[in-house]
Design an enzyme around this catalytic site. Structure first.
Site, PDB file in Angstrom:
ATOM      1  N   ARG A 143      28.921  25.474  46.789  1.00  0.00           N
ATOM      2  CA  ARG A 143      29.265  24.139  46.153  1.00  0.00           C
ATOM      3  C   ARG A 143      30.727  23.297  45.952  1.00  0.00           C
ATOM      4  O   ARG A 143      30.960  23.488  45.159  1.00  0.00           O
ATOM      5  CB  ARG A 143      28.387  22.956  44.974  1.00  0.00           C
ATOM      6  CG  ARG A 143      27.210  23.249  45.218  1.00  0.00           C
ATOM      7  CD  ARG A 143      26.762  22.955  44.183  1.00  0.00           C
ATOM      8  NE  ARG A 143      26.412  21.195  43.877  1.00  0.00           N
ATOM      9  CZ  ARG A 143      26.310  20.728  42.630  1.00  0.00           C
ATOM     10  NH1 ARG A 143      26.224  21.649  41.633  1.00  0.00           N
ATOM     11  NH2 ARG A 143      26.726  19.192  42.543  1.00  0.00           N
ATOM     12  N   SER A 184      32.306  22.056  36.057  1.00  0.00           N
ATOM     13  CA  SER A 184      33.207  21.374  35.459  1.00  0.00           C
ATOM     14  C   SER A 184      33.166  20.406  34.777  1.00  0.00           C
ATOM     15  O   SER A 184      33.904  19.942  33.677  1.00  0.00           O
ATOM     16  CB  SER A 184      34.193  20.709  37.143  1.00  0.00           C
ATOM     17  OG  SER A 184      33.474  20.099  37.606  1.00  0.00           O
ATOM     18  N   GLU A 194      34.363  37.262  42.593  1.00  0.00           N
ATOM     19  CA  GLU A 194      33.337  38.039  41.980  1.00  0.00           C
ATOM     20  C   GLU A 194      31.966  38.351  42.145  1.00  0.00           C
ATOM     21  O   GLU A 194      31.113  39.467  41.610  1.00  0.00           O
ATOM     22  CB  GLU A 194      33.415  36.993  40.760  1.00  0.00           C
ATOM     23  CG  GLU A 194      32.780  36.141  40.009  1.00  0.00           C
ATOM     24  CD  GLU A 194      33.201  34.542  40.663  1.00  0.00           C
ATOM     25  OE1 GLU A 194      34.416  34.989  41.657  1.00  0.00           O
ATOM     26  OE2 GLU A 194      32.768  33.968  40.877  1.00  0.00           O
ATOM     27  N   HIS A 251      33.866  32.668  45.077  1.00  0.00           N
ATOM     28  CA  HIS A 251      34.112  33.687  44.384  1.00  0.00           C
ATOM     29  C   HIS A 251      34.029  34.952  45.215  1.00  0.00           C
ATOM     30  O   HIS A 251      33.126  35.364  45.115  1.00  0.00           O
ATOM     31  CB  HIS A 251      32.861  33.229  44.175  1.00  0.00           C
ATOM     32  CG  HIS A 251      32.144  32.079  43.686  1.00  0.00           C
ATOM     33  ND1 HIS A 251      32.360  31.976  42.345  1.00  0.00           N
ATOM     34  CD2 HIS A 251      31.894  30.627  44.257  1.00  0.00           C
ATOM     35  CE1 HIS A 251      31.407  30.135  41.811  1.00  0.00           C
ATOM     36  NE2 HIS A 251      31.678  29.701  43.371  1.00  0.00           N
ATOM     37  N   CYS A 311      36.191  28.252  42.021  1.00  0.00           N
ATOM     38  CA  CYS A 311      35.415  27.180  41.999  1.00  0.00           C
ATOM     39  C   CYS A 311      36.140  26.061  40.795  1.00  0.00           C
ATOM     40  O   CYS A 311      36.784  25.723  41.001  1.00  0.00           O
ATOM     41  CB  CYS A 311      34.282  27.718  42.574  1.00  0.00           C
ATOM     42  SG  CYS A 311      33.261  26.496  43.079  1.00  0.00           S
TER      43      CYS A 311
END
Ligand code: GLN
Length: 189
Positions: free
Chosen positions: A135, A49, A172, A170, A79
């Site tokens: 994480r 990020s 994906e 996630h 995330c």
């Protein structure tokens, strides 16, 4: 129908594209404001990020995303994408889009558990999904008008406010494309 944009400045954008491909939906990598103009919804993937925040700020793509969302573009952050959508990041002064009235805590599941998988509820589907957490952040404050969609161990891990969706996990990275399908059907303005 325009392709679904996937923010592709850093992170696991290719995995989102492959999930959309499995659904038979066209996607487009978005790195510039010109590319953003060509899509009618946007996914912000997992990644780092601080890096993505700096790039969104520097190239003014962040401002363009904010104005598209203000005029009704659906957006989903997974995330790192959740962190990027949040109004506040606990204990840090880092760039974020501030499109969701939430506070997030980064890397919230502790050092020992960097990543894990677990079945979690996801209320729009009325069924559980496999949550892959890497994480991952959690939501520590849910503002007015923001709905909680998933809770894990009393921690909020998915939220929605209108056309803005954020998941700590996630989808994906699984074979399950139901959340992508649901997001692709959210109405645009
Ligand atoms: N820990 C990362 C961050 O704070 C997010 C991790 C991820 O997106 N998988 O930016």
């Amino acid at each position: 129908m325009k392709p679904i944009g996937v923010l592709a400045v850093q992170g696991d954008f290719a995995m989102h594209q492959s999930a959309l491909h499995r659904l038979g939906l066209a996607s487009k990598e978005v790195r510039t404001t010109e590319e953003l103009d060509l899509v009618d919804r946007l996914i912000i993937p997992g990644g780092e990020s601080t890096t993505v925040g700096l790039l969104l700020d520097r190239f003014r793509l962040g401002d363009a995303i904010k104005s598209r969302v203000a005029s009704g573009m659906p957006i989903w952050g997974t995330c790192m994408g959740m962190i990027m959508l949040a109004k506040q990041v606990e204990g840090r002064d880092q760039y974020s889009l501030g499109l969701l009235d939430i506070t997030v805590r980064r890397n919230a599941f502790g050092r020992q558990i960097h990543s894990f998988e677990i079945e979690i509820p996801f209320s729009p589907l009325k069924e559980s999904v496999l949550g892959v957490f890497i994480r991952a952040p959690v939501v520590t404050r849910v503002g007015e008008g923001v709905q909680t969609l998933s809770v894990l161990q009393e921690q909020v891990v998915a939220v929605q406010s209108g056309r803005v969706l954020a998941t700590s996990f996630h989808p994906e990275l699984t074979d399950d494309v139901r959340i992508h399908k649901w997001f692709a059907q959210l109405p645009t303005a």
